[in-house]
Design an enzyme around this catalytic site. Structure first.
Site, PDB file in Angstrom:
ATOM      1  N   ARG A   1       0.955  -1.218   0.089  1.00 54.60           N
ATOM      2  CA  ARG A   1       0.154   0.046   0.056  1.00 54.60           C
ATOM      3  C   ARG A   1       0.958   1.381  -0.148  1.00 54.60           C
ATOM      4  O   ARG A   1       0.529   2.408   0.564  1.00 54.60           O
ATOM      5  CB  ARG A   1      -0.888   0.062   1.238  1.00 54.60           C
ATOM      6  CG  ARG A   1      -2.033  -1.193   1.193  1.00 54.60           C
ATOM      7  CD  ARG A   1      -3.150  -0.866   2.353  1.00 54.60           C
ATOM      8  NE  ARG A   1      -3.899  -1.880   2.427  1.00 54.60           N
ATOM      9  CZ  ARG A   1      -3.720  -3.042   3.012  1.00 54.60           C
ATOM     10  NH1 ARG A   1      -2.784  -2.981   4.048  1.00 54.60           N
ATOM     11  NH2 ARG A   1      -4.512  -4.166   3.171  1.00 54.60           N
TER      12      ARG A   1
ATOM     13  N   LYS B   1       2.972  11.541  -9.907  1.00 57.93           N
ATOM     14  CA  LYS B   1       2.114  10.669 -10.618  1.00 57.93           C
ATOM     15  C   LYS B   1       3.005   9.542 -11.034  1.00 57.93           C
ATOM     16  O   LYS B   1       4.121   9.637 -11.588  1.00 57.93           O
ATOM     17  CB  LYS B   1       1.909  11.485 -11.946  1.00 57.93           C
ATOM     18  CG  LYS B   1       0.570  12.261 -11.711  1.00 57.93           C
ATOM     19  CD  LYS B   1       0.083  12.657 -13.140  1.00 57.93           C
ATOM     20  CE  LYS B   1      -1.169  13.691 -13.072  1.00 57.93           C
ATOM     21  NZ  LYS B   1      -1.378  14.308 -14.449  1.00 57.93           N
TER      22      LYS B   1
ATOM     23  N   GLU C   1       8.711  19.890 -22.276  1.00 59.11           N
ATOM     24  CA  GLU C   1       8.072  20.208 -20.909  1.00 59.11           C
ATOM     25  C   GLU C   1       8.414  21.683 -20.264  1.00 59.11           C
ATOM     26  O   GLU C   1       7.599  22.069 -19.667  1.00 59.11           O
ATOM     27  CB  GLU C   1       8.430  18.902 -20.059  1.00 59.11           C
ATOM     28  CG  GLU C   1       8.020  17.517 -20.396  1.00 59.11           C
ATOM     29  CD  GLU C   1       6.581  17.202 -20.572  1.00 59.11           C
ATOM     30  OE1 GLU C   1       5.605  18.288 -20.301  1.00 59.11           O
ATOM     31  OE2 GLU C   1       6.163  16.445 -21.186  1.00 59.11           O
TER      32      GLU C   1
ATOM     33  N   LYS D   1       6.691  23.279 -11.222  1.00 55.17           N
ATOM     34  CA  LYS D   1       5.870  22.082 -11.482  1.00 55.17           C
ATOM     35  C   LYS D   1       5.510  21.917  -9.928  1.00 55.17           C
ATOM     36  O   LYS D   1       4.046  21.504  -9.547  1.00 55.17           O
ATOM     37  CB  LYS D   1       6.686  20.946 -11.797  1.00 55.17           C
ATOM     38  CG  LYS D   1       5.955  19.655 -11.843  1.00 55.17           C
ATOM     39  CD  LYS D   1       5.903  18.599 -12.833  1.00 55.17           C
ATOM     40  CE  LYS D   1       4.598  17.620 -12.496  1.00 55.17           C
ATOM     41  NZ  LYS D   1       4.763  16.398 -13.204  1.00 55.17           N
TER      42      LYS D   1
ATOM     43  N   GLU E   1      -5.032  16.445  -8.964  1.00 57.49           N
ATOM     44  CA  GLU E   1      -5.721  16.847 -10.231  1.00 57.49           C
ATOM     45  C   GLU E   1      -7.272  16.770 -10.136  1.00 57.49           C
ATOM     46  O   GLU E   1      -7.802  16.300 -10.838  1.00 57.49           O
ATOM     47  CB  GLU E   1      -5.116  15.942 -11.451  1.00 57.49           C
ATOM     48  CG  GLU E   1      -5.408  16.699 -12.704  1.00 57.49           C
ATOM     49  CD  GLU E   1      -4.634  16.129 -13.819  1.00 57.49           C
ATOM     50  OE1 GLU E   1      -3.626  15.587 -13.559  1.00 57.49           O
ATOM     51  OE2 GLU E   1      -5.304  16.043 -14.914  1.00 57.49           O
TER      52      GLU E   1
ATOM     53  N   ARG F   1      -3.884  21.722 -11.627  1.00 51.43           N
ATOM     54  CA  ARG F   1      -2.622  20.513 -12.318  1.00 51.43           C
ATOM     55  C   ARG F   1      -3.197  20.266 -13.699  1.00 51.43           C
ATOM     56  O   ARG F   1      -2.173  20.026 -14.440  1.00 51.43           O
ATOM     57  CB  ARG F   1      -2.701  19.352 -11.151  1.00 51.43           C
ATOM     58  CG  ARG F   1      -1.622  18.524 -11.774  1.00 51.43           C
ATOM     59  CD  ARG F   1      -1.184  17.400 -10.709  1.00 51.43           C
ATOM     60  NE  ARG F   1      -0.088  16.736 -11.131  1.00 51.43           N
ATOM     61  CZ  ARG F   1       0.806  16.003 -10.340  1.00 51.43           C
ATOM     62  NH1 ARG F   1       0.315  15.539  -9.001  1.00 51.43           N
ATOM     63  NH2 ARG F   1       1.643  15.210 -10.836  1.00 51.43           N
TER      64      ARG F   1
ATOM     65  N   ASN G   1      -1.281  19.743 -18.498  1.00 55.91           N
ATOM     66  CA  ASN G   1      -1.706  18.724 -19.711  1.00 55.91           C
ATOM     67  C   ASN G   1      -1.650  19.512 -21.020  1.00 55.91           C
ATOM     68  O   ASN G   1      -1.971  19.171 -21.788  1.00 55.91           O
ATOM     69  CB  ASN G   1      -2.838  18.072 -19.219  1.00 55.91           C
ATOM     70  CG  ASN G   1      -2.820  17.057 -18.432  1.00 55.91           C
ATOM     71  OD1 ASN G   1      -1.816  16.414 -18.151  1.00 55.91           O
ATOM     72  ND2 ASN G   1      -3.897  16.872 -17.634  1.00 55.91           N
TER      73      ASN G   1
ATOM     74  N   HIS H   1      -0.985  17.917 -24.233  1.00 59.24           N
ATOM     75  CA  HIS H   1      -0.978  16.407 -23.974  1.00 59.24           C
ATOM     76  C   HIS H   1      -2.030  15.827 -24.502  1.00 59.24           C
ATOM     77  O   HIS H   1      -1.859  14.677 -24.509  1.00 59.24           O
ATOM     78  CB  HIS H   1      -0.617  16.118 -22.428  1.00 59.24           C
ATOM     79  CG  HIS H   1       0.754  16.421 -21.933  1.00 59.24           C
ATOM     80  ND1 HIS H   1       1.338  17.401 -21.810  1.00 59.24           N
ATOM     81  CD2 HIS H   1       1.519  15.524 -21.442  1.00 59.24           C
ATOM     82  CE1 HIS H   1       2.671  17.271 -21.434  1.00 59.24           C
ATOM     83  NE2 HIS H   1       2.898  16.176 -21.165  1.00 59.24           N
TER      84      HIS H   1
ATOM     85  N   HIS I   1      -0.752  13.067 -26.668  1.00 61.45           N
ATOM     86  CA  HIS I   1      -0.826  11.699 -26.440  1.00 61.45           C
ATOM     87  C   HIS I   1      -1.358  10.557 -27.434  1.00 61.45           C
ATOM     88  O   HIS I   1      -0.983   9.567 -27.675  1.00 61.45           O
ATOM     89  CB  HIS I   1      -1.630  11.491 -25.062  1.00 61.45           C
ATOM     90  CG  HIS I   1      -0.944  11.484 -23.690  1.00 61.45           C
ATOM     91  ND1 HIS I   1      -1.541  11.649 -22.476  1.00 61.45           N
ATOM     92  CD2 HIS I   1       0.407  11.574 -23.598  1.00 61.45           C
ATOM     93  CE1 HIS I   1      -0.474  11.825 -21.388  1.00 61.45           C
ATOM     94  NE2 HIS I   1       0.618  11.664 -22.346  1.00 61.45           N
TER      95      HIS I   1
ATOM     96  N   HIS J   1       8.144  11.104 -26.424  1.00 60.52           N
ATOM     97  CA  HIS J   1       7.097  12.034 -25.794  1.00 60.52           C
ATOM     98  C   HIS J   1       7.135  13.718 -26.073  1.00 60.52           C
ATOM     99  O   HIS J   1       6.013  13.866 -26.268  1.00 60.52           O
ATOM    100  CB  HIS J   1       7.088  11.666 -24.264  1.00 60.52           C
ATOM    101  CG  HIS J   1       6.159  12.462 -23.634  1.00 60.52           C
ATOM    102  ND1 HIS J   1       4.863  12.319 -23.324  1.00 60.52           N
ATOM    103  CD2 HIS J   1       6.015  13.543 -22.555  1.00 60.52           C
ATOM    104  CE1 HIS J   1       4.097  12.762 -22.806  1.00 60.52           C
ATOM    105  NE2 HIS J   1       4.921  13.668 -22.069  1.00 60.52           N
TER     106      HIS J   1
HETATM  107  N1  GLY Z   1       2.976  15.657 -15.888  1.00 56.77           N
HETATM  108  C1  GLY Z   1       1.589  16.094 -15.840  1.00 56.77           C
HETATM  109  C2  GLY Z   1       1.499  16.258 -14.290  1.00 56.77           C
HETATM  110  O1  GLY Z   1       2.481  15.600 -13.706  1.00 56.77           O
HETATM  111  O2  GLY Z   1       0.507  16.555 -13.781  1.00 56.77           O
END
Ligand code: GLY
Length: 370
Positions: A126, A148, A190, A232, A242, A247, A251, A254, A258, A270
């Protein structure tokens, strides 16, 4: 011996804290840094088959020197390893190596390795202590920060995941010296994204420093990493899971990015896909009359200046991209959600964007005569 750290700061979040250390030749200090964050006795080091000798070996030596016994798990390089099968194998290795609550999972690699090992660390027992040693610029400034973690599903990228902050991120800037120019440039996407959603000064900094960045000038790269970590970390601190929309601004580029990445079956980097996604998002913003001034032109120009793609390398089946888009995680209540911009530093979330406008934005990325 006192470590020479360019950056040593702790990002505080509601669900955890991450100490971020940046410096040259830092991998050999990873053991000592792990000791400083807790009394761990054993670790599973996870890396890919390109990095086992170069970067994972010194990390294991460093752990050993700090009294932390380690075992090594090597996964095949490439996005295909972000899979349920590889996660299952790593769970088995953790069980065999009897890594319990006094244990660590240490990821050494790019975003694929940090996402996969981070996911295993988030779910084993966990949630166990995770240390990330990113070896690419993209992982330094994005994947390693913010908790993430994810693996992919046949239906899409990062569909299975968990939020789990690493306890420690060790960024050895020497790793960037051997990175291919393509991978360095890809990571810059990024950074441009962070600049666009934050505002004029960091964006202008990229315009001014472009040649020093591409030449990998040490102080410039450290400054780039530092500014990205601050930005960030700030977005994540305001909306860790998010949920509020803050947050989600990360994106930018993205959504379509994506879909292109999945269409290209990960043959494109990417960051290259994010670059194309940002161009499409700018054009969508223009089509919806959201954007003011010359922001879209400047963004496209900067991407080009840094060597990032603004046009697809080959013609795509626009319908296929559209179909992939519909399976994106960013579908909310059946409607696709895009991050668009009203200007530099002014990102906005928009759902219910007309399909025709999205299709036009994708068509606008096609090479050659339209
Ligand atoms: N890469 C986007 C985030 O970490 O929210």
């Amino acid at each position: 011996m006192v470590m020479a750290l360019d950056i040593d700061r702790t990002l505080q979040f509601r669900h955890g804290a991450t100490r971020v250390c940046v410096g040259s030749d830092l991998l050999v200090e990873a053991g000592r840094l792990c000791r400083e964050i807790g009394g761990f006795s054993r670790a599973l080091v996870v890396t890919d088959d390109n990095l086992a000798k170069t970067y994972a070996a010194p990390v294991r030596e460093a752990l050993d020197g700090a009294g932390i016994a380690s075992d090594l798990a090597v996964v095949p390089a490439g996005e295909g390893s972000k899979s349920v099968e590889q996660a299952e194998q790593l769970y088995g290795r953790l069980a065999d190596w009897q890594v319990g609550r006094d244990g660590l999972i240490v990821a050494v690699g790019g975003g694929m390795v940090t996402d996969l090992a981070g996911f295993v660390g988030a779910t084993w027992l966990r949630g166990m202590a995770t240390v990330l040693c990113p070896t690419t610029l993209e992982a330094d400034i994005d994947a390693a920060i913010g908790g993430k973690t994810a693996i992919n599903h046949a239906r899409g990228k990062n569909l299975i995941g968990a939020f789990h902050h690493p306890r420690l991120v060790v960024i050895d800037t020497r790793c960037l010296e051997t990175l291919s120019q393509r991978d360095l440039v890809s990571g810059l996407a990024e950074s441009v994204k962070h600049a666009v959603i934050t505002g004029e000064s960091f964006f202008a900094w990229h315009e001014e420093q472009a040649s020093k960045i591409l030449d990998r000038d040490h102080d410039t790269i450290v400054s780039l990493i530092e500014q990205n970590i601050e930005i960030k970390g700030g977005f994540v601190a305001r909306d860790e899971r998010e949920e509020s929309g803050v947050r989600a601004m990360l994106n930018f580029g993205h959504t379509i990015g994506h879909a292109i990445e999945a269409w290209a079956r990960y043959r494109l980097r990417h960051g290259e896909c994010v670059s194309l996604g940002m161009v499409a998002a700018c054009r969508l913003s223009e089509a919806l009359h959201l954007i003011e001034g010359d922001a879209a032109t400047r963004i496209e120009h900067l991407l080009h200046l840094l060597g990032l793609p603004t046009v697809l390398p080959e013609r795509v089946d626009e319908h296929a991209i559209w179909e992939l888009l519909k399976h994106d995680k960013k579908v909310v209540k059946g409607s696709l959600r895009f991050v668009l911009i009203e200007g530099m530093g002014r990102p906005v979330l928009r759902s219910e964007v007309p399909e025709a406008a999205v299709r036009d934005a994708i068509a606008g990325l096609q090479p050659g005569p339209k």
